[in-house]
Every structure is written in C-alpha cells, then in structure tokens.
Design a protein around this motif. Structure first.
Motif, PDB file in Angstrom:
ATOM      1  N   SER A 104      -4.001  -4.823   3.591  1.00 56.10           N
ATOM      2  CA  SER A 104      -2.488  -5.525   3.496  1.00 56.10           C
ATOM      3  C   SER A 104      -2.191  -5.930   1.984  1.00 56.10           C
ATOM      4  O   SER A 104      -2.807  -5.837   1.178  1.00 56.10           O
ATOM      5  CB  SER A 104      -2.720  -6.666   4.626  1.00 56.10           C
ATOM      6  OG  SER A 104      -3.510  -7.729   3.894  1.00 56.10           O
ATOM      7  N   ASN A 105      -0.679  -6.635   2.143  1.00 58.02           N
ATOM      8  CA  ASN A 105      -0.279  -6.787   0.851  1.00 58.02           C
ATOM      9  C   ASN A 105      -0.980  -7.902   0.232  1.00 58.02           C
ATOM     10  O   ASN A 105      -1.065  -8.078  -0.830  1.00 58.02           O
ATOM     11  CB  ASN A 105       1.345  -7.403   1.164  1.00 58.02           C
ATOM     12  CG  ASN A 105       2.183  -6.298   1.737  1.00 58.02           C
ATOM     13  OD1 ASN A 105       2.022  -5.146   1.355  1.00 58.02           O
ATOM     14  ND2 ASN A 105       3.048  -6.519   2.399  1.00 58.02           N
ATOM     15  N   LEU A 106      -1.771  -8.896   1.104  1.00 57.66           N
ATOM     16  CA  LEU A 106      -2.586  -9.859   0.769  1.00 57.66           C
ATOM     17  C   LEU A 106      -3.851  -9.401   0.039  1.00 57.66           C
ATOM     18  O   LEU A 106      -4.078  -9.614  -1.162  1.00 57.66           O
ATOM     19  CB  LEU A 106      -3.137 -10.603   1.915  1.00 57.66           C
ATOM     20  CG  LEU A 106      -4.133 -11.740   1.356  1.00 57.66           C
ATOM     21  CD1 LEU A 106      -3.131 -12.943   0.856  1.00 57.66           C
ATOM     22  CD2 LEU A 106      -4.360 -12.501   2.915  1.00 57.66           C
ATOM     23  N   GLY A 107      -4.515  -8.235   0.335  1.00 60.17           N
ATOM     24  CA  GLY A 107      -5.294  -7.654  -0.525  1.00 60.17           C
ATOM     25  C   GLY A 107      -4.890  -6.622  -1.714  1.00 60.17           C
ATOM     26  O   GLY A 107      -5.713  -6.577  -2.599  1.00 60.17           O
ATOM     27  N   MET A 108      -3.839  -6.237  -1.554  1.00 65.22           N
ATOM     28  CA  MET A 108      -3.343  -5.405  -2.545  1.00 65.22           C
ATOM     29  C   MET A 108      -2.923  -6.225  -3.818  1.00 65.22           C
ATOM     30  O   MET A 108      -2.821  -5.542  -5.031  1.00 65.22           O
ATOM     31  CB  MET A 108      -1.827  -4.457  -2.340  1.00 65.22           C
ATOM     32  CG  MET A 108      -1.999  -3.814  -1.226  1.00 65.22           C
ATOM     33  SD  MET A 108      -3.296  -2.509  -1.623  1.00 65.22           S
ATOM     34  CE  MET A 108      -4.896  -2.845  -0.836  1.00 65.22           C
ATOM     35  N   ARG A 109      -2.927  -7.427  -3.936  1.00 68.98           N
ATOM     36  CA  ARG A 109      -2.891  -8.401  -5.095  1.00 68.98           C
ATOM     37  C   ARG A 109      -4.310  -8.339  -5.892  1.00 68.98           C
ATOM     38  O   ARG A 109      -3.978  -8.579  -7.370  1.00 68.98           O
ATOM     39  CB  ARG A 109      -2.583  -9.845  -4.839  1.00 68.98           C
ATOM     40  CG  ARG A 109      -3.955 -10.526  -4.145  1.00 68.98           C
ATOM     41  CD  ARG A 109      -3.394 -11.852  -3.937  1.00 68.98           C
ATOM     42  NE  ARG A 109      -4.418 -12.633  -3.003  1.00 68.98           N
ATOM     43  CZ  ARG A 109      -4.413 -13.887  -2.645  1.00 68.98           C
ATOM     44  NH1 ARG A 109      -3.259 -14.628  -2.932  1.00 68.98           N
ATOM     45  NH2 ARG A 109      -5.562 -14.385  -1.898  1.00 68.98           N
ATOM     46  N   ASP A 110      -5.277  -7.710  -5.479  1.00 67.99           N
ATOM     47  CA  ASP A 110      -6.373  -7.545  -6.417  1.00 67.99           C
ATOM     48  C   ASP A 110      -6.455  -5.994  -6.647  1.00 67.99           C
ATOM     49  O   ASP A 110      -6.585  -4.992  -5.694  1.00 67.99           O
ATOM     50  CB  ASP A 110      -7.752  -8.051  -5.453  1.00 67.99           C
ATOM     51  CG  ASP A 110      -8.799  -7.925  -6.377  1.00 67.99           C
ATOM     52  OD1 ASP A 110      -9.038  -7.107  -7.357  1.00 67.99           O
ATOM     53  OD2 ASP A 110      -9.795  -8.836  -6.029  1.00 67.99           O
ATOM     54  N   ALA A 111      -6.665  -5.740  -7.991  1.00 65.98           N
ATOM     55  CA  ALA A 111      -6.594  -4.418  -8.473  1.00 65.98           C
ATOM     56  C   ALA A 111      -7.842  -3.682  -7.904  1.00 65.98           C
ATOM     57  O   ALA A 111      -7.517  -2.398  -7.769  1.00 65.98           O
ATOM     58  CB  ALA A 111      -6.614  -4.284 -10.185  1.00 65.98           C
ATOM     59  N   ASN A 128       2.449  10.802  -1.939  1.00 58.73           N
ATOM     60  CA  ASN A 128       3.387  11.048  -0.994  1.00 58.73           C
ATOM     61  C   ASN A 128       3.321  10.530   0.444  1.00 58.73           C
ATOM     62  O   ASN A 128       3.303  11.170   1.341  1.00 58.73           O
ATOM     63  CB  ASN A 128       3.741  12.827  -0.811  1.00 58.73           C
ATOM     64  CG  ASN A 128       4.881  12.978  -0.107  1.00 58.73           C
ATOM     65  OD1 ASN A 128       5.953  12.516  -0.371  1.00 58.73           O
ATOM     66  ND2 ASN A 128       4.822  14.143   0.511  1.00 58.73           N
ATOM     67  N   PRO A 129       3.480   9.123   0.563  1.00 59.77           N
ATOM     68  CA  PRO A 129       3.562   8.491   1.916  1.00 59.77           C
ATOM     69  C   PRO A 129       4.545   8.691   2.487  1.00 59.77           C
ATOM     70  O   PRO A 129       5.539   8.694   2.008  1.00 59.77           O
ATOM     71  CB  PRO A 129       3.225   6.959   1.369  1.00 59.77           C
ATOM     72  CG  PRO A 129       3.973   6.891  -0.080  1.00 59.77           C
ATOM     73  CD  PRO A 129       3.568   8.196  -0.596  1.00 59.77           C
ATOM     74  N   GLN A 130       4.787   8.817   3.988  1.00 61.25           N
ATOM     75  CA  GLN A 130       5.746   8.736   4.834  1.00 61.25           C
ATOM     76  C   GLN A 130       5.814   7.914   5.698  1.00 61.25           C
ATOM     77  O   GLN A 130       4.645   7.522   6.355  1.00 61.25           O
ATOM     78  CB  GLN A 130       5.676  10.378   5.406  1.00 61.25           C
ATOM     79  CG  GLN A 130       5.526  11.623   4.340  1.00 61.25           C
ATOM     80  CD  GLN A 130       6.793  11.841   3.655  1.00 61.25           C
ATOM     81  OE1 GLN A 130       7.864  11.528   4.159  1.00 61.25           O
ATOM     82  NE2 GLN A 130       6.669  12.067   2.290  1.00 61.25           N
ATOM     83  N   LEU A 149       0.756  -1.027  -0.029  1.00 62.45           N
ATOM     84  CA  LEU A 149       0.060  -0.037  -0.073  1.00 62.45           C
ATOM     85  C   LEU A 149       0.711   1.239   0.066  1.00 62.45           C
ATOM     86  O   LEU A 149       0.746   2.233  -0.686  1.00 62.45           O
ATOM     87  CB  LEU A 149      -0.902   0.021   1.365  1.00 62.45           C
ATOM     88  CG  LEU A 149      -1.906   0.962   1.440  1.00 62.45           C
ATOM     89  CD1 LEU A 149      -2.793   1.270   0.256  1.00 62.45           C
ATOM     90  CD2 LEU A 149      -2.771   1.011   2.759  1.00 62.45           C
ATOM     91  N   VAL A 150       1.985   1.134   0.672  1.00 65.02           N
ATOM     92  CA  VAL A 150       2.703   2.377   0.652  1.00 65.02           C
ATOM     93  C   VAL A 150       3.579   2.473  -0.543  1.00 65.02           C
ATOM     94  O   VAL A 150       3.418   3.735  -1.015  1.00 65.02           O
ATOM     95  CB  VAL A 150       3.975   2.194   1.730  1.00 65.02           C
ATOM     96  CG1 VAL A 150       5.126   3.205   1.545  1.00 65.02           C
ATOM     97  CG2 VAL A 150       3.689   2.021   3.279  1.00 65.02           C
ATOM     98  N   ARG A 151       3.994   1.507  -1.484  1.00 62.31           N
ATOM     99  CA  ARG A 151       4.500   1.700  -2.590  1.00 62.31           C
ATOM    100  C   ARG A 151       3.586   2.154  -3.683  1.00 62.31           C
ATOM    101  O   ARG A 151       3.705   3.203  -4.662  1.00 62.31           O
ATOM    102  CB  ARG A 151       5.259   0.441  -3.111  1.00 62.31           C
ATOM    103  CG  ARG A 151       6.498  -0.033  -2.118  1.00 62.31           C
ATOM    104  CD  ARG A 151       7.216  -1.221  -2.964  1.00 62.31           C
ATOM    105  NE  ARG A 151       6.385  -2.339  -3.183  1.00 62.31           N
ATOM    106  CZ  ARG A 151       6.559  -3.176  -2.169  1.00 62.31           C
ATOM    107  NH1 ARG A 151       7.336  -3.297  -1.261  1.00 62.31           N
ATOM    108  NH2 ARG A 151       5.915  -4.296  -2.410  1.00 62.31           N
ATOM    109  N   LEU A 152       2.240   1.680  -3.376  1.00 63.12           N
ATOM    110  CA  LEU A 152       1.282   2.108  -4.391  1.00 63.12           C
ATOM    111  C   LEU A 152       0.903   3.446  -4.211  1.00 63.12           C
ATOM    112  O   LEU A 152       0.487   4.327  -5.095  1.00 63.12           O
ATOM    113  CB  LEU A 152      -0.108   1.358  -4.033  1.00 63.12           C
ATOM    114  CG  LEU A 152      -1.321   1.620  -4.948  1.00 63.12           C
ATOM    115  CD1 LEU A 152      -0.750   1.238  -6.286  1.00 63.12           C
ATOM    116  CD2 LEU A 152      -2.426   0.397  -4.745  1.00 63.12           C
ATOM    117  N   ALA A 153       0.619   4.056  -2.932  1.00 61.79           N
ATOM    118  CA  ALA A 153       0.489   5.438  -2.898  1.00 61.79           C
ATOM    119  C   ALA A 153       1.456   6.337  -3.208  1.00 61.79           C
ATOM    120  O   ALA A 153       1.244   7.390  -3.833  1.00 61.79           O
ATOM    121  CB  ALA A 153       0.395   5.651  -1.252  1.00 61.79           C
ATOM    122  N   ALA A 154       2.997   5.700  -3.171  1.00 62.35           N
ATOM    123  CA  ALA A 154       3.819   6.709  -3.696  1.00 62.35           C
ATOM    124  C   ALA A 154       3.813   6.769  -5.262  1.00 62.35           C
ATOM    125  O   ALA A 154       3.959   7.733  -6.041  1.00 62.35           O
ATOM    126  CB  ALA A 154       5.083   5.832  -3.443  1.00 62.35           C
TER     127      ALA A 154
END
Length: 403
Positions: free
Chosen positions: A223-230, A75-77, A65-70
């Motif tokens: 979570s990363n588990l949920g981010m596998r679904d677009a 601008n995730p921090q 999620l952090v990488r996707l927001a970036a």
C-alpha cells in the motif's frame, strides 16, 4: 394553376448570416463535446474515494505502487473492463470486503498468475482532503476471511509484528526482503503454501495449492503506507516481478472489483481506431452535404408556370386540349363560320342576307379566290395538314379584302 408565387416579397430574418453561422458552430461543437464526454466519462473517474485500490492515493490505496512500477519501466495497466483480465501477465486484485464476488474473476484467472490482496483497515473518507482516508480500526476477521470463501476458507489472525524481517523461501531473489508492519495480519488455511512468513512462521503471503494464485494477507506491504519506505518499495517491485509470468510485458491492476468497472461502449468504439476513420468519413460527408444545402453555385432558376399568362397562352392551351382529344379534323367548318361572321361585320353586309345569299355576296367581292370554294375546302379537310392549309387560305382571303 401555378405553384409559383407571382411576386416575391423580400423578408428580412431576425438573425444575420454571421449570427446563424456562429450559432451553428457553437451548437455542433457542444454536441461533439457531449458525445466525447459521454463515451469517456467512465475512464475519467479519478477513484479518489479513500478506498484500498489502485486508483486511490489514500494510505490504504495502491496508487503509489502503480506510479513506482511505471517509473521503473514495468508498464502497469489499470483495468476497468472485466474482459481485459484474460491477459497472461500478473493481475493484482484488491477486494475491499467479503461481499465482493470473486467467482468469475478467479475462474477467468484459473491458470494465470494472480495476486489477491486481502483487505485490512476500516476507514472513512477524509472530508478535509480529497482522496484521503481516516483510520477507524482493523477490519473484523470475518471480512478478509470471507473474500475467497467458500472455495478457499481462510483463518485470519491479527497481532503486533514488531518490525521484524519476514522470511522468504531460500531460492527467492535477495531483493525480496520485507519488514513486518507493526500491526500484522496473517492467514492460515487448507492448501495454503507459505511464500512469506514472519519469524514465528505465520503466513503473510501464500500460494493456493499448485495454482499460480497467491494471497497476500497484509496489504501494508504494497500500500501507499508501505511505499514511503524505500526498502519496502524495492521489495514490493521484486515481489511483483517474481510473481509475474515469464516474458510478461506489464502488470495489471484490477479496479472492477472496487466499483470502477465499465462495459464496452459502442460510442467509444466509434471514436477509436480502426472505426475512427469511418466516423470521420461520415462526419466529412455530412459537412459537405450541409455546405451544398446552404451554398448556391449559381443563380436559382424559376420553375415555369403551369398555365401561362395572356390570350396567346389561352389559345395554345385550348389547341393542346383539341390536339390531345384528336378533334383537329372537325374544326374546318367552324373556322369557316368564324371567318364569315367576321366578314359580315367588316364589310357591312346587309342584315337581310342569309345563307346562300350571304355567301353569294361574299363571292362577289373582288379578289382571286371565292369564299364559298375556300369554305368548302375547310369543311372537307380531315387531316390536320389539310385543315391548316384551308384555314390559312380563308385567313389570307379576309386579309386581302381588308388591306
């Protein structure tokens, strides 16, 4: 005595100049590297421990999620300093157990948008893959229930979700459309206002009273588990945007609650602007001082001896002592006796002559001046100039007789 060696002995060192220079450069570089590593080591901790936090790349983590927001310009921090949680932007908190102390953070975020993601899975670190985690079971309900206790008591329920769409409030964005995970975790509690719920009305995301404090019961939505679904990933970004404050410039993911916090370092402060300029100036001053201490700009000048060599130096030292004592005026009589004794030896005066007879003999010697008159002038002199003139006259008398 002199504090300067009379003779200098050349000695050859064990190391050449080039070797010493290389050792100095390597030592200074190693010291600087050690200082920098000591200052920034806490920031370089990867966080790949299989935990449920923003640094983790495990299935239960939130690094995706952090990488996707970036990647989408949000601008995730990732914050490691508790003092940085005072921002007006949305802060995502990911406590991993009921033992996590949330009191100070919640007080700091009292009127600021905050999302608390409850823990769900019991995992262990996968020893075969760095940063992965192995699933064991769903956490006992007491763990997520105790995260906000006792201030906000919760009741947690687990059941099979069946992949049904979650319901949102009617006025929420159309992009905010989640699908329920197969294993659902929901909450109930006093003051919890539903924001997301399943088809049966069980609360998945709730707002605590009228505060901008939100509690996400099921972390699998982010979570990363949920981010596998677009579609889930798109809905996750929409949820963060909806929760964030108006005019927000970033999304803050806290990892201090997960054990990756650090206190402000004075050493790191010295290596960052605006104090970096002062640090560099001090380093340059030390470098120049070292160069001046090792480099010679001219041939070294020997210090003078405290006491010089030779009879002339001995006489000069004795005269300086007499002059310092103020006894110059009493030397005329003694100098006259010295000249008389020398004349006796030079002219072969008979040994039987004494006192007046001796002076009469010396006066009888041919010459323009008489010895007794010159000796009387020397005895009568009291001023240094008068004594010097009388002594020079006696010396001239003796010189004339012996040339």
């Amino acid at each position: 005595m002199s504090d300067i060696a009379i003779a200098r002995t050349a000695e050859q060192g064990a190391f050449g100049v080039r070797t010493v220079a290389i050792l100095l450069v390597v030592g200074i570089a190693a010291f600087v590297g050690m200082v920098v590593l000591g200052a920034y080591a806490p920031d370089w901790r990867s966080g790949r421990n299989g935990g449920a936090h923003a640094l983790s790349n495990a299935a239960v983590g939130f690094s995706g999620l952090v990488r996707l927001a970036a990647a989408t310009g949000r601008n995730p921090q990732i914050v490691r300093n508790p003092h940085a949680l005072g921002t007006e932007d949305l802060v995502v908190l990911t406590p991993e157990s009921a033992a996590t102390d949330m009191t100070a953070v919640l007080a700091q975020r009292a009127v600021k948008p905050t999302l608390v993601v409850l823990p769900k899975w019991l995992t262990v670190k996968d020893q075969r893959h760095d940063g992965w985690a192995d699933y064991i079971a769903v956490l006992p309900a007491a763990q997520p229930e105790g995260v906000l206790a006792p201030q906000y008591p919760l009741r947690v329920r687990h059941y099979r979700g069946g992949g049904q769409p979650l319901k949102t409030l009617g006025w929420m964005p159309a992009t905010l459309r989640f699908t329920a995970p197969r294993a659902m975790q929901t909450i109930t509690g006093p003051g919890m206002r539903p924001v997301l719920s399943d088809q049966a009305g069980h609360v998945v995301l709730a707002q605590v009273g009228s505060r901008p404090l939100y509690v996400l019961a099921d972390p699998d939505l982010l979570s990363n588990l949920g981010m596998r679904d677009a579609r889930q990933a798109r809905a996750a970004l929409a949820l963060l945007d909806w929760l964030n404050s108006t005019g927000a410039t970033s999304i803050v993911f806290d990892v201090t609650l997960n054990g990756f916090g650090r206190s402000p370092s004075p050493l790191k402060l010295a290596l960052e602007p605006p104090f970096l300029a002062m640090t560099l100036a001090l380093a340059a001053a030390l470098l120049l001082a070292g160069i001046q201490a090792t480099a010679s700009f001219a041939a070294p000048r020997r210090r003078a001896r405290a006491i010089a060599f030779g009879k002339a130096a001995l006489i000069d030292n004795a005269a300086a002592l007499v002059r310092k004592a103020g006894r110059q005026g009493g030397l005329g009589d003694r100098y006259a006796d010295v000249v008389r004794e020398r004349a006796v030896g030079v002219f072969g005066v008979p040994a039987r002559l004494r006192d007046g007879a001796l002076d009469g003999y010396l006066d009888a010697l041919a010459g323009r001046a008489r010895f007794t008159a010159l000796a009387e002038d020397a005895r009568a002199a009291r001023h240094p100039r008068d004594m010097l003139a009388a002594a020079q006259a006696l010396h001239q008398w003796l010189w004339e007789k012996t040339r």
